[in-house]
Design a protein around this motif. Structure first.
Motif, PDB file in Angstrom:
ATOM      1  N   ARG A   1     -19.542   7.162  -2.843  1.00 39.73           N
ATOM      2  CA  ARG A   1     -18.287   7.001  -3.567  1.00 39.73           C
ATOM      3  C   ARG A   1     -18.177   8.236  -4.444  1.00 39.73           C
ATOM      4  NH1 ARG A   1     -18.565   3.049  -7.651  1.00 39.73           N
ATOM      5  NH2 ARG A   1     -19.803   1.917  -6.143  1.00 39.73           N
TER       6      ARG A   1
ATOM      7  N   LYS B   1      -9.836  -5.801  -1.695  1.00 39.25           N
ATOM      8  CA  LYS B   1     -11.256  -5.877  -2.036  1.00 39.25           C
ATOM      9  C   LYS B   1     -11.391  -6.741  -3.283  1.00 39.25           C
ATOM     10  CE  LYS B   1     -13.343  -2.300  -3.876  1.00 39.25           C
ATOM     11  NZ  LYS B   1     -14.092  -1.069  -4.158  1.00 39.25           N
TER      12      LYS B   1
ATOM     13  N   TYR C   1      -7.195  -1.157  -0.801  1.00 43.79           N
ATOM     14  CA  TYR C   1      -7.844   0.017  -0.226  1.00 43.79           C
ATOM     15  C   TYR C   1      -7.197   0.361   1.103  1.00 43.79           C
ATOM     16  CZ  TYR C   1     -10.234  -3.308   2.791  1.00 43.79           C
ATOM     17  OH  TYR C   1     -10.499  -4.292   3.697  1.00 43.79           O
ATOM     18  N   SER C   2      -7.441   1.574   1.535  1.00 47.08           N
ATOM     19  CA  SER C   2      -6.967   2.036   2.823  1.00 47.08           C
ATOM     20  C   SER C   2      -8.099   2.829   3.467  1.00 47.08           C
ATOM     21  CB  SER C   2      -5.721   2.908   2.632  1.00 47.08           C
ATOM     22  OG  SER C   2      -5.261   3.371   3.877  1.00 47.08           O
ATOM     23  N   ASP C   3      -8.653   2.303   4.541  1.00 44.94           N
ATOM     24  CA  ASP C   3      -9.744   2.954   5.262  1.00 44.94           C
ATOM     25  C   ASP C   3      -9.191   3.646   6.511  1.00 44.94           C
ATOM     26  OD1 ASP C   3     -11.385   1.787   3.420  1.00 44.94           O
ATOM     27  OD2 ASP C   3     -12.439   0.494   4.822  1.00 44.94           O
TER      28      ASP C   3
ATOM     29  N   ARG D   1     -12.332   6.187   2.606  1.00 46.83           N
ATOM     30  CA  ARG D   1     -11.690   5.071   1.917  1.00 46.83           C
ATOM     31  C   ARG D   1     -10.955   5.577   0.686  1.00 46.83           C
ATOM     32  NH1 ARG D   1     -14.429  -0.630   0.541  1.00 46.83           N
ATOM     33  NH2 ARG D   1     -13.600  -0.996   2.610  1.00 46.83           N
ATOM     34  N   LYS D   2      -9.685   5.190   0.552  1.00 48.49           N
ATOM     35  CA  LYS D   2      -8.867   5.453  -0.632  1.00 48.49           C
ATOM     36  C   LYS D   2      -8.664   4.121  -1.328  1.00 48.49           C
ATOM     37  CE  LYS D   2      -5.651   7.631  -3.124  1.00 48.49           C
ATOM     38  NZ  LYS D   2      -5.954   8.505  -4.194  1.00 48.49           N
ATOM     39  N   ILE D   3      -8.897   4.089  -2.640  1.00 44.02           N
ATOM     40  CA  ILE D   3      -8.842   2.845  -3.409  1.00 44.02           C
ATOM     41  C   ILE D   3      -7.721   2.920  -4.428  1.00 44.02           C
ATOM     42  CG2 ILE D   3     -10.124   1.354  -4.985  1.00 44.02           C
ATOM     43  CD1 ILE D   3     -12.692   2.566  -3.666  1.00 44.02           C
TER      44      ILE D   3
ATOM     45  N   THR E   1      -8.693  -5.024  -5.862  1.00 49.09           N
ATOM     46  CA  THR E   1      -8.171  -3.691  -5.585  1.00 49.09           C
ATOM     47  C   THR E   1      -7.669  -3.635  -4.144  1.00 49.09           C
ATOM     48  OG1 THR E   1     -10.357  -2.874  -4.920  1.00 49.09           O
ATOM     49  CG2 THR E   1      -9.721  -2.521  -7.208  1.00 49.09           C
TER      50      THR E   1
ATOM     51  N   THR F   1       0.831  -1.207   0.000  1.00 51.75           N
ATOM     52  CA  THR F   1       0.000   0.000   0.000  1.00 51.75           C
ATOM     53  C   THR F   1       0.866   1.257   0.000  1.00 51.75           C
ATOM     54  OG1 THR F   1      -1.713  -1.201   1.221  1.00 51.75           O
ATOM     55  CG2 THR F   1      -1.857   1.202   1.205  1.00 51.75           C
TER      56      THR F   1
ATOM     57  N   LYS G   1     -11.739   6.521  -6.900  1.00 58.25           N
ATOM     58  CA  LYS G   1     -10.621   6.356  -5.975  1.00 58.25           C
ATOM     59  C   LYS G   1     -10.972   6.567  -4.512  1.00 58.25           C
ATOM     60  CE  LYS G   1      -7.330   8.297  -9.270  1.00 58.25           C
ATOM     61  NZ  LYS G   1      -6.385   9.397  -9.444  1.00 58.25           N
ATOM     62  N   ARG G   2     -12.099   7.225  -4.236  1.00 57.12           N
ATOM     63  CA  ARG G   2     -12.371   7.615  -2.855  1.00 57.12           C
ATOM     64  C   ARG G   2     -13.843   7.526  -2.507  1.00 57.12           C
ATOM     65  NH1 ARG G   2      -9.779  13.218  -4.051  1.00 57.12           N
ATOM     66  NH2 ARG G   2     -11.122  12.772  -5.787  1.00 57.12           N
TER      67      ARG G   2
END
Length: 196
Positions: free
Chosen positions: A71, A168, A120-122, A106-108, A118, A15, A75-76
């Protein structure tokens, strides 16, 4: 345990390296322009609803979490969250039961054109209100008196926040399964869930 720590480290490194591909100045400039467009009249028309149901489990704390929001682009996403947490206090022993609410981002990072897998970073932050405590008092075996062994009280409000990177997997149309580590206030562990 060693394998879990290696997997978490590997996921964090992937990431971090993916997000560090651009220079800082380019990133900040692009980031500002993306947010500006996302909240413009044209950008708002592209917003789509997004909901997740997840379960967090780890050392000391576990419980379900629901998120609901939009969404804003591919991306976000921005959401509100509510969750219920049960925190085990080993020293007591006892449990804190709380209800939490706050903001979720959330960043995807898409890994392919098909977008089946994918990263992601929550990130989330909010407040938790304690509604029940079990094991707050214990009887001292030497004196026979009740001693308070948990400092928190019913009604106390505590800060909650956390980071949940993960993977994801899109299953069908907009439905996806996701999972990864959880690093949060009161919880180091895992999360898994379904989103749509």
């Amino acid at each position: 345990m060693k394998r879990i720590l290696i997997a978490i480290t590997f996921l964090i490194l992937i990431t971090a390296s993916a997000f560090a591909q651009e220079t800082m100045a380019e990133y900040i400039s692009g980031w500002a322009n993306e947010w500006k467009y996302a909240f413009s009249k044209e950008g708002v028309k592209q917003w789509k609803p997004e909901f997740t149901v997840r379960y967090n489990t780890g050392f000391y704390t576990s419980g379900p979490m629901l998120t609901g929001g939009v969404r804003i682009d591919e991306k976000r996403s921005l959401s509100l969250f509510v969750c219920q947490g049960d925190t085990y206090i080993d020293a007591a022993p006892g449990d804190l039961h709380s209800i939490c609410a706050g903001l979720h981002f959330r960043k995807i990072l898409h890994t392919s054109k098909s977008r089946r897998f994918t990263f992601y970073s929550d990130i989330y932050a909010g407040a938790a209100r304690i509604y029940k405590i079990s094991g707050k008092y214990h009887k001292n075996t030497a004196t026979g008196e009740l001693q308070e062994v948990i400092d928190e009280n019913v009604g106390d409000v505590l800060f909650v926040g956390g980071w949940q990177p993960g993977v994801k997997i899109r299953c069908y149309r907009n439905m996806n399964l996701f999972f990864g580590p959880t690093i949060a206030t009161g919880c180091i562990g895992l999360h898994f869930g379904i989103g749509f």
